[in-house]
Scaffold this active site. Structure first.
Site, PDB file in Angstrom:
ATOM      1  N   SER A 100       5.528  -1.795  -4.807  1.00 33.46           N
ATOM      2  CA  SER A 100       6.842  -1.472  -5.339  1.00 33.46           C
ATOM      3  C   SER A 100       7.035  -2.024  -6.755  1.00 33.46           C
ATOM      4  O   SER A 100       6.339  -1.642  -7.677  1.00 33.46           O
ATOM      5  CB  SER A 100       7.928  -1.978  -4.380  1.00 33.46           C
ATOM      6  OG  SER A 100       9.192  -1.513  -4.745  1.00 33.46           O
ATOM      7  N   ASP A 241      11.229   2.362 -10.367  1.00 30.87           N
ATOM      8  CA  ASP A 241      10.291   1.256 -10.167  1.00 30.87           C
ATOM      9  C   ASP A 241       8.899   1.826  -9.922  1.00 30.87           C
ATOM     10  O   ASP A 241       8.693   3.044  -9.962  1.00 30.87           O
ATOM     11  CB  ASP A 241      10.747   0.350  -9.023  1.00 30.87           C
ATOM     12  CG  ASP A 241      10.679   1.016  -7.670  1.00 30.87           C
ATOM     13  OD1 ASP A 241      10.769   2.265  -7.610  1.00 30.87           O
ATOM     14  OD2 ASP A 241      10.537   0.308  -6.654  1.00 30.87           O
ATOM     15  N   ASP A 243       6.836   2.383  -7.453  1.00 29.43           N
ATOM     16  CA  ASP A 243       6.494   3.386  -6.441  1.00 29.43           C
ATOM     17  C   ASP A 243       7.560   4.460  -6.289  1.00 29.43           C
ATOM     18  O   ASP A 243       7.429   5.348  -5.450  1.00 29.43           O
ATOM     19  CB  ASP A 243       6.212   2.728  -5.087  1.00 29.43           C
ATOM     20  CG  ASP A 243       7.463   2.201  -4.395  1.00 29.43           C
ATOM     21  OD1 ASP A 243       8.405   1.797  -5.104  1.00 29.43           O
ATOM     22  OD2 ASP A 243       7.489   2.181  -3.155  1.00 29.43           O
TER      23      ASP A 243
END
Length: 449
Positions: A100, A241, A243
Protein backbone atom coordinates in the site's frame (compact mmCIF):
# COMPACT_ATOMS: atom_id res chain seq x y z
CA UNK A 1 5.55 -18.17 14.84
CA UNK A 2 3.97 -14.79 15.58
CA UNK A 3 0.70 -13.74 14.00
CA UNK A 4 1.21 -13.27 10.27
CA UNK A 5 -1.88 -11.33 9.24
CA UNK A 6 -2.30 -7.71 10.27
CA UNK A 7 -5.25 -5.46 9.47
CA UNK A 8 -4.41 -5.54 5.74
CA UNK A 9 -2.84 -8.89 4.92
CA UNK A 10 0.75 -9.97 5.58
CA UNK A 11 3.42 -7.25 5.37
CA UNK A 12 7.10 -6.95 6.04
CA UNK A 13 10.55 -6.06 4.74
CA UNK A 14 10.85 -7.95 1.47
CA UNK A 15 13.34 -10.84 1.52
CA UNK A 16 13.95 -10.40 5.25
CA UNK A 17 10.54 -10.59 6.94
CA UNK A 18 8.37 -11.34 3.92
CA UNK A 19 10.61 -13.93 2.29
CA UNK A 20 10.07 -16.08 -0.82
CA UNK A 21 9.90 -19.05 1.51
CA UNK A 22 7.04 -17.49 3.45
CA UNK A 23 5.34 -16.40 0.21
CA UNK A 24 5.50 -20.00 -1.04
CA UNK A 25 3.89 -21.25 2.18
CA UNK A 26 1.22 -18.55 2.04
CA UNK A 27 0.49 -19.45 -1.56
CA UNK A 28 0.19 -23.13 -0.75
CA UNK A 29 -1.94 -22.69 2.38
CA UNK A 30 -4.02 -19.88 0.88
CA UNK A 31 -4.79 -21.85 -2.27
CA UNK A 32 -5.86 -24.86 -0.23
CA UNK A 33 -8.08 -22.96 2.21
CA UNK A 34 -9.72 -20.71 -0.36
CA UNK A 35 -10.36 -23.35 -3.02
CA UNK A 36 -10.79 -26.64 -1.12
CA UNK A 37 -14.47 -26.81 -2.08
CA UNK A 38 -13.86 -25.90 -5.72
CA UNK A 39 -14.83 -28.43 -8.37
CA UNK A 40 -12.05 -28.89 -10.90
CA UNK A 41 -8.83 -26.90 -11.12
CA UNK A 42 -9.13 -23.68 -9.04
CA UNK A 43 -8.51 -20.37 -10.79
CA UNK A 44 -6.66 -17.68 -8.82
CA UNK A 45 -5.97 -14.12 -10.01
CA UNK A 46 -2.63 -12.53 -9.07
CA UNK A 47 -1.89 -8.81 -9.23
CA UNK A 48 0.89 -6.58 -7.93
CA UNK A 49 2.02 -2.99 -7.62
CA UNK A 50 5.34 -1.65 -8.90
CA UNK A 51 7.74 -2.67 -6.11
CA UNK A 52 11.09 -4.16 -7.07
CA UNK A 53 10.36 -7.26 -4.96
CA UNK A 54 7.06 -7.97 -6.69
CA UNK A 55 8.43 -10.39 -9.27
CA UNK A 56 10.39 -12.36 -6.69
CA UNK A 57 7.41 -12.79 -4.38
CA UNK A 58 4.99 -13.42 -7.26
CA UNK A 59 7.14 -16.32 -8.45
CA UNK A 60 7.18 -17.88 -4.98
CA UNK A 61 3.44 -17.35 -4.44
CA UNK A 62 2.66 -18.78 -7.85
CA UNK A 63 4.79 -21.86 -7.18
CA UNK A 64 2.99 -22.47 -3.89
CA UNK A 65 -0.45 -22.13 -5.41
CA UNK A 66 0.36 -24.21 -8.49
CA UNK A 67 1.74 -26.94 -6.23
CA UNK A 68 -1.78 -27.26 -4.83
CA UNK A 69 -3.25 -27.72 -8.29
CA UNK A 70 -4.44 -24.13 -8.73
CA UNK A 71 -4.09 -22.30 -12.03
CA UNK A 72 -2.66 -18.85 -11.33
CA UNK A 73 -3.52 -16.06 -13.78
CA UNK A 74 -1.08 -13.15 -13.59
CA UNK A 75 -2.71 -9.77 -14.21
CA UNK A 76 0.62 -7.93 -13.81
CA UNK A 77 0.60 -4.41 -12.39
CA UNK A 78 -2.96 -3.50 -11.46
CA UNK A 79 -4.53 -1.59 -8.54
CA UNK A 80 -5.72 -3.63 -5.56
CA UNK A 81 -9.40 -2.79 -6.27
CA UNK A 82 -8.82 -4.05 -9.81
CA UNK A 83 -8.04 -7.48 -8.41
CA UNK A 84 -11.10 -7.28 -6.13
CA UNK A 85 -13.27 -6.43 -9.14
CA UNK A 86 -11.91 -8.92 -11.67
CA UNK A 87 -11.87 -11.86 -9.23
CA UNK A 88 -15.68 -11.69 -9.24
CA UNK A 89 -15.70 -12.43 -12.97
CA UNK A 90 -15.06 -16.15 -12.64
CA UNK A 91 -12.11 -16.65 -10.29
CA UNK A 92 -12.11 -18.73 -7.13
CA UNK A 93 -9.76 -16.36 -5.26
CA UNK A 94 -7.44 -13.41 -5.77
CA UNK A 95 -4.08 -12.31 -4.40
CA UNK A 96 -2.51 -8.84 -4.43
CA UNK A 97 1.16 -8.15 -3.81
CA UNK A 98 1.46 -4.69 -2.27
CA UNK A 99 2.36 -2.84 0.91
CA UNK A 100 0.00 0.00 0.00
CA UNK A 101 1.48 3.34 1.15
CA UNK A 102 4.66 1.83 2.67
CA UNK A 103 8.09 2.47 1.08
CA UNK A 104 9.35 0.23 -1.73
CA UNK A 105 11.48 -2.05 0.43
CA UNK A 106 8.34 -3.38 2.13
CA UNK A 107 5.85 -5.64 0.45
CA UNK A 108 2.67 -7.43 1.38
CA UNK A 109 0.29 -10.23 0.42
CA UNK A 110 -3.47 -9.92 0.72
CA UNK A 111 -6.04 -12.46 -0.36
CA UNK A 112 -9.54 -12.00 -1.73
CA UNK A 113 -12.29 -14.58 -1.82
CA UNK A 114 -14.39 -15.33 -4.89
CA UNK A 115 -16.78 -12.48 -4.04
CA UNK A 116 -13.97 -9.91 -4.02
CA UNK A 117 -13.85 -9.42 -0.24
CA UNK A 118 -10.74 -9.49 1.92
CA UNK A 119 -10.60 -12.47 4.22
CA UNK A 120 -12.22 -12.49 7.63
CA UNK A 121 -10.26 -13.39 10.76
CA UNK A 122 -11.38 -17.02 10.82
CA UNK A 123 -10.07 -17.74 7.30
CA UNK A 124 -6.78 -15.98 8.04
CA UNK A 125 -6.43 -18.01 11.23
CA UNK A 126 -7.00 -21.22 9.25
CA UNK A 127 -4.24 -20.26 6.80
CA UNK A 128 -1.87 -19.44 9.65
CA UNK A 129 -2.61 -22.72 11.40
CA UNK A 130 -1.81 -24.66 8.24
CA UNK A 131 1.51 -22.86 7.83
CA UNK A 132 2.42 -23.52 11.45
CA UNK A 133 1.37 -27.14 11.69
CA UNK A 134 -0.22 -28.67 8.61
CA UNK A 135 1.56 -27.92 5.31
CA UNK A 136 3.27 -31.32 5.14
CA UNK A 137 -0.11 -33.04 5.39
CA UNK A 138 -1.61 -31.32 2.36
CA UNK A 139 -2.05 -33.26 -0.89
CA UNK A 140 0.66 -33.01 -3.55
CA UNK A 141 -0.89 -33.11 -7.03
CA UNK A 142 1.23 -34.58 -9.81
CA UNK A 143 1.00 -35.14 -13.57
CA UNK A 144 -1.84 -33.14 -15.15
CA UNK A 145 -3.09 -32.06 -11.73
CA UNK A 146 -0.23 -29.59 -11.21
CA UNK A 147 -1.36 -26.01 -11.75
CA UNK A 148 -0.26 -23.74 -14.59
CA UNK A 149 0.48 -20.01 -14.62
CA UNK A 150 -0.84 -18.14 -17.68
CA UNK A 151 -1.30 -14.35 -17.95
CA UNK A 152 -4.66 -12.61 -17.73
CA UNK A 153 -4.18 -9.94 -20.37
CA UNK A 154 -7.77 -8.71 -20.15
CA UNK A 155 -7.92 -7.92 -16.43
CA UNK A 156 -6.90 -4.27 -16.76
CA UNK A 157 -9.34 -3.54 -19.59
CA UNK A 158 -12.18 -5.15 -17.62
CA UNK A 159 -11.40 -2.97 -14.60
CA UNK A 160 -11.11 0.19 -16.71
CA UNK A 161 -14.48 -0.53 -18.32
CA UNK A 162 -16.07 -0.85 -14.89
CA UNK A 163 -14.66 2.52 -13.80
CA UNK A 164 -15.80 4.32 -16.95
CA UNK A 165 -19.31 2.90 -16.55
CA UNK A 166 -19.40 4.10 -12.93
CA UNK A 167 -19.78 7.75 -14.01
CA UNK A 168 -23.07 7.06 -15.77
CA UNK A 169 -22.12 8.59 -19.10
CA UNK A 170 -20.88 11.91 -17.73
CA UNK A 171 -18.10 13.77 -19.46
CA UNK A 172 -15.61 15.85 -17.53
CA UNK A 173 -14.77 17.94 -20.57
CA UNK A 174 -13.44 21.34 -19.49
CA UNK A 175 -12.10 20.16 -16.13
CA UNK A 176 -8.37 20.59 -15.53
CA UNK A 177 -7.29 17.66 -13.38
CA UNK A 178 -3.87 16.79 -11.97
CA UNK A 179 -3.31 13.13 -11.04
CA UNK A 180 -0.50 11.99 -8.75
CA UNK A 181 -0.13 8.23 -9.30
CA UNK A 182 2.49 7.70 -6.55
CA UNK A 183 4.69 5.81 -9.05
CA UNK A 184 2.47 2.89 -8.20
CA UNK A 185 -0.23 0.65 -9.58
CA UNK A 186 -2.75 3.29 -10.76
CA UNK A 187 -0.78 4.89 -13.60
CA UNK A 188 -1.95 2.77 -16.55
CA UNK A 189 -5.53 2.39 -15.31
CA UNK A 190 -5.99 6.09 -14.51
CA UNK A 191 -4.54 7.14 -17.86
CA UNK A 192 -7.04 4.94 -19.73
CA UNK A 193 -10.01 6.00 -17.59
CA UNK A 194 -9.46 9.74 -17.73
CA UNK A 195 -8.60 9.67 -21.44
CA UNK A 196 -12.11 8.32 -22.05
CA UNK A 197 -13.83 10.90 -19.84
CA UNK A 198 -12.75 14.06 -21.62
CA UNK A 199 -10.86 15.91 -18.89
CA UNK A 200 -7.70 17.92 -19.47
CA UNK A 201 -5.54 15.63 -17.34
CA UNK A 202 -1.92 16.10 -16.28
CA UNK A 203 0.01 13.27 -14.65
CA UNK A 204 2.59 13.44 -11.88
CA UNK A 205 4.73 10.61 -10.51
CA UNK A 206 3.64 8.04 -13.10
CA UNK A 207 7.09 6.64 -14.03
CA UNK A 208 7.69 3.75 -11.61
CA UNK A 209 11.17 2.23 -11.45
CA UNK A 210 10.64 -0.32 -8.68
CA UNK A 211 12.12 1.95 -6.02
CA UNK A 212 10.19 5.23 -6.22
CA UNK A 213 6.71 4.03 -5.27
CA UNK A 214 5.27 6.41 -2.62
CA UNK A 215 8.61 8.27 -2.44
CA UNK A 216 7.76 11.91 -1.72
CA UNK A 217 4.60 11.54 -3.75
CA UNK A 218 1.09 10.15 -3.65
CA UNK A 219 -1.48 10.46 -0.91
CA UNK A 220 1.13 10.40 1.89
CA UNK A 221 3.17 13.29 0.40
CA UNK A 222 0.86 15.91 -1.07
CA UNK A 223 3.30 18.82 -1.37
CA UNK A 224 4.29 18.39 -5.02
CA UNK A 225 0.67 17.96 -6.12
CA UNK A 226 -0.33 21.11 -4.26
CA UNK A 227 2.47 23.07 -5.93
CA UNK A 228 1.49 21.72 -9.35
CA UNK A 229 -2.19 22.59 -8.91
CA UNK A 230 -1.40 26.15 -7.86
CA UNK A 231 1.31 26.83 -10.44
CA UNK A 232 -0.68 25.40 -13.36
CA UNK A 233 -4.15 26.67 -12.50
CA UNK A 234 -5.67 23.21 -12.17
CA UNK A 235 -9.26 22.80 -11.00
CA UNK A 236 -8.45 19.83 -8.77
CA UNK A 237 -5.57 17.58 -7.79
CA UNK A 238 -6.04 13.89 -7.02
CA UNK A 239 -3.42 11.76 -5.28
CA UNK A 240 -3.51 7.96 -5.07
CA UNK A 241 -1.41 5.68 -2.90
CA UNK A 242 0.88 2.92 -4.14
CA UNK A 243 -1.74 0.24 -4.68
CA UNK A 244 -4.60 2.55 -5.61
CA UNK A 245 -7.11 1.76 -2.88
CA UNK A 246 -7.30 5.33 -1.56
CA UNK A 247 -7.06 8.93 -2.70
CA UNK A 248 -6.93 12.47 -1.33
CA UNK A 249 -7.64 15.77 -3.05
CA UNK A 250 -6.21 19.27 -3.45
CA UNK A 251 -8.69 22.01 -4.36
CA UNK A 252 -7.91 24.90 -6.71
CA UNK A 253 -6.82 27.03 -3.74
CA UNK A 254 -4.24 24.47 -2.65
CA UNK A 255 -6.25 23.14 0.32
CA UNK A 256 -6.02 19.45 1.22
CA UNK A 257 -9.39 17.65 1.21
CA UNK A 258 -9.12 14.45 3.25
CA UNK A 259 -11.20 11.30 3.48
CA UNK A 260 -13.60 12.65 6.10
CA UNK A 261 -14.42 15.64 3.90
CA UNK A 262 -14.73 13.34 0.88
CA UNK A 263 -17.23 11.24 2.81
CA UNK A 264 -19.20 14.36 3.73
CA UNK A 265 -19.40 15.51 0.09
CA UNK A 266 -20.16 12.16 -1.51
CA UNK A 267 -22.67 11.08 1.14
CA UNK A 268 -24.48 14.42 0.90
CA UNK A 269 -24.74 14.01 -2.86
CA UNK A 270 -25.95 10.41 -2.47
CA UNK A 271 -28.57 11.56 0.02
CA UNK A 272 -29.73 14.25 -2.39
CA UNK A 273 -30.16 11.53 -5.01
CA UNK A 274 -32.04 9.28 -2.58
CA UNK A 275 -29.20 6.74 -2.64
CA UNK A 276 -27.72 7.03 0.87
CA UNK A 277 -28.83 3.86 2.59
CA UNK A 278 -30.38 4.50 6.01
CA UNK A 279 -28.91 8.05 5.93
CA UNK A 280 -25.70 6.63 7.36
CA UNK A 281 -21.94 7.00 6.93
CA UNK A 282 -19.65 4.37 8.43
CA UNK A 283 -16.40 5.96 9.63
CA UNK A 284 -13.71 5.06 12.18
CA UNK A 285 -12.69 6.27 15.60
CA UNK A 286 -9.93 8.29 13.89
CA UNK A 287 -12.40 10.38 11.90
CA UNK A 288 -12.43 14.07 12.67
CA UNK A 289 -14.93 15.22 15.26
CA UNK A 290 -16.22 17.62 12.63
CA UNK A 291 -17.72 14.69 10.70
CA UNK A 292 -19.81 13.71 13.71
CA UNK A 293 -20.93 17.32 14.21
CA UNK A 294 -21.88 17.52 10.52
CA UNK A 295 -24.00 14.40 10.90
CA UNK A 296 -25.81 15.86 13.91
CA UNK A 297 -26.52 19.06 11.98
CA UNK A 298 -27.74 17.41 8.78
CA UNK A 299 -29.44 14.35 10.25
CA UNK A 300 -26.92 11.84 8.91
CA UNK A 301 -25.91 9.00 11.21
CA UNK A 302 -22.15 8.64 11.72
CA UNK A 303 -21.22 5.15 12.89
CA UNK A 304 -17.66 4.55 14.07
CA UNK A 305 -15.62 1.35 13.92
CA UNK A 306 -12.08 0.37 14.77
CA UNK A 307 -9.36 1.60 12.43
CA UNK A 308 -8.98 -0.39 9.23
CA UNK A 309 -11.10 -0.70 6.13
CA UNK A 310 -11.96 -4.31 6.99
CA UNK A 311 -13.84 -3.13 10.08
CA UNK A 312 -15.60 -0.41 8.12
CA UNK A 313 -16.66 -2.99 5.55
CA UNK A 314 -17.86 -5.44 8.20
CA UNK A 315 -20.15 -2.78 9.68
CA UNK A 316 -21.42 -1.77 6.24
CA UNK A 317 -22.31 -5.36 5.40
CA UNK A 318 -23.85 -5.95 8.82
CA UNK A 319 -26.07 -2.87 8.74
CA UNK A 320 -26.81 -2.56 5.03
CA UNK A 321 -24.96 0.74 4.58
CA UNK A 322 -23.41 1.76 1.26
CA UNK A 323 -20.71 4.34 2.00
CA UNK A 324 -17.93 4.29 4.56
CA UNK A 325 -14.27 5.01 4.90
CA UNK A 326 -11.30 6.50 6.63
CA UNK A 327 -9.67 9.89 6.94
CA UNK A 328 -6.75 8.52 4.90
CA UNK A 329 -8.95 8.53 1.80
CA UNK A 330 -9.82 4.85 1.81
CA UNK A 331 -13.51 5.06 0.83
CA UNK A 332 -15.83 2.12 0.11
CA UNK A 333 -18.80 2.58 -2.21
CA UNK A 334 -20.48 -0.75 -1.56
CA UNK A 335 -23.03 -0.40 -4.38
CA UNK A 336 -20.10 -0.50 -6.79
CA UNK A 337 -17.14 -2.20 -5.15
CA UNK A 338 -16.16 -4.60 -2.36
CA UNK A 339 -13.13 -2.59 -1.26
CA UNK A 340 -11.69 0.92 -1.21
CA UNK A 341 -10.88 2.22 -4.68
CA UNK A 342 -8.98 5.45 -5.22
CA UNK A 343 -9.94 5.95 -8.86
CA UNK A 344 -13.60 5.15 -8.16
CA UNK A 345 -13.58 7.59 -5.22
CA UNK A 346 -12.17 10.31 -7.47
CA UNK A 347 -14.85 9.66 -10.07
CA UNK A 348 -17.65 9.70 -7.51
CA UNK A 349 -16.52 13.06 -6.14
CA UNK A 350 -16.12 14.48 -9.65
CA UNK A 351 -19.66 13.35 -10.47
CA UNK A 352 -20.98 15.31 -7.48
CA UNK A 353 -19.07 18.43 -8.54
CA UNK A 354 -20.28 18.03 -12.12
CA UNK A 355 -23.92 17.66 -11.02
CA UNK A 356 -23.74 20.69 -8.76
CA UNK A 357 -21.72 22.82 -11.18
CA UNK A 358 -19.30 23.63 -8.36
CA UNK A 359 -15.59 23.56 -7.75
CA UNK A 360 -14.27 21.40 -4.95
CA UNK A 361 -13.72 24.40 -2.68
CA UNK A 362 -17.31 25.54 -3.29
CA UNK A 363 -18.70 22.07 -2.55
CA UNK A 364 -16.59 21.34 0.51
CA UNK A 365 -18.82 23.16 2.99
CA UNK A 366 -20.60 20.34 4.80
CA UNK A 367 -18.19 19.86 7.70
CA UNK A 368 -15.80 21.98 9.72
CA UNK A 369 -12.51 20.19 10.22
CA UNK A 370 -11.37 20.62 13.82
CA UNK A 371 -7.62 20.77 14.52
CA UNK A 372 -6.30 17.25 14.88
CA UNK A 373 -2.71 16.17 15.46
CA UNK A 374 -1.44 12.67 14.77
CA UNK A 375 2.06 11.69 15.92
CA UNK A 376 3.60 8.25 15.49
CA UNK A 377 5.66 6.82 18.34
CA UNK A 378 8.17 4.28 17.01
CA UNK A 379 8.33 1.25 19.30
CA UNK A 380 9.52 -2.33 19.28
CA UNK A 381 7.02 -4.40 17.32
CA UNK A 382 6.26 -6.68 20.24
CA UNK A 383 5.57 -3.64 22.46
CA UNK A 384 3.02 -1.77 20.39
CA UNK A 385 0.07 -3.11 22.41
CA UNK A 386 1.81 -2.64 25.78
CA UNK A 387 1.10 1.07 26.23
CA UNK A 388 -2.20 0.32 27.98
CA UNK A 389 -0.42 -1.81 30.58
CA UNK A 390 2.23 0.75 31.51
CA UNK A 391 1.23 2.81 34.56
CA UNK A 392 3.22 5.92 33.58
CA UNK A 393 1.86 6.04 30.04
CA UNK A 394 -1.66 5.32 31.22
CA UNK A 395 -1.46 8.12 33.79
CA UNK A 396 -0.38 10.68 31.16
CA UNK A 397 -3.19 9.58 28.85
CA UNK A 398 -5.73 10.04 31.65
CA UNK A 399 -4.41 13.55 32.38
CA UNK A 400 -4.80 14.54 28.73
CA UNK A 401 -8.27 13.01 28.47
CA UNK A 402 -9.44 15.16 31.38
CA UNK A 403 -7.75 18.22 29.92
CA UNK A 404 -9.49 17.94 26.53
CA UNK A 405 -12.85 16.57 27.72
CA UNK A 406 -15.73 18.47 26.15
CA UNK A 407 -13.48 20.36 23.71
CA UNK A 408 -11.85 17.44 21.93
CA UNK A 409 -10.55 13.95 22.53
CA UNK A 410 -7.46 11.77 22.90
CA UNK A 411 -7.09 8.51 20.98
CA UNK A 412 -4.14 6.13 21.30
CA UNK A 413 -3.90 3.00 19.18
CA UNK A 414 -1.28 0.61 17.82
CA UNK A 415 -0.68 0.58 14.07
CA UNK A 416 -2.09 -2.47 12.38
CA UNK A 417 0.79 -2.72 9.90
CA UNK A 418 3.87 -1.01 11.42
CA UNK A 419 5.82 -1.02 14.73
CA UNK A 420 4.23 2.24 15.85
CA UNK A 421 1.77 3.58 18.39
CA UNK A 422 -0.36 6.37 16.97
CA UNK A 423 -1.12 9.33 19.23
CA UNK A 424 -4.03 11.46 18.08
CA UNK A 425 -5.33 14.52 19.95
CA UNK A 426 -8.19 16.68 18.73
CA UNK A 427 -9.27 20.07 20.02
CA UNK A 428 -9.41 23.78 19.29
CA UNK A 429 -5.83 24.98 19.83
CA UNK A 430 -3.42 23.64 17.19
CA UNK A 431 -0.25 24.66 19.01
CA UNK A 432 -1.38 23.05 22.24
CA UNK A 433 -2.31 19.86 20.42
CA UNK A 434 1.11 19.69 18.74
CA UNK A 435 2.94 20.13 22.03
CA UNK A 436 0.96 17.53 23.95
CA UNK A 437 0.88 14.92 21.18
CA UNK A 438 4.65 15.07 20.64
CA UNK A 439 5.27 14.97 24.38
CA UNK A 440 3.15 11.85 24.83
CA UNK A 441 4.70 10.18 21.76
CA UNK A 442 8.21 10.77 23.12
CA UNK A 443 7.19 9.26 26.43
CA UNK A 444 5.84 6.16 24.70
CA UNK A 445 9.02 5.86 22.61
CA UNK A 446 11.25 6.20 25.67
CA UNK A 447 9.45 3.39 27.46
CA UNK A 448 8.49 1.01 24.64
CA UNK A 449 10.98 1.85 21.89
Amino acid sequence: MGKLFGTDGVRGLANRELTPELAFKLGKAGAYVLTKHTQGAPKILLGMDTRRSGGMLAAALTAGMCSMGADVYNAGVIPTPGVAYVVRKGYDAGVMLSASHNPFEDNGIKFFNALGYKLDDAIEDEIEELIANGLDELPRPTHAEVGVAPDDTGAMDSYVGFLVNAVGGRSFDGMKIALDCANGATGAAAAKVFARLGADTRFLHDTPDGRNINHECGSTHMESLKDFVLSNGMDIGIAFDGDGDRCLFIDSNGKLVDGDETLSICASYMREQGKLHKDTIVATVMSNLGLKLMGEKLGINILQTGVGDRYVLEEMLRGGYNIGGEQSGHIIFLDDSTTGDGILTALKLLCALHAWGKTLSQANTFMEVLPQVLVNAKVQGENKHAYADNAEIRREIEILEKRFAGEGRVLIRPSGTEPKVRVMIEGRNQAELETEAHRLAKLIESILG
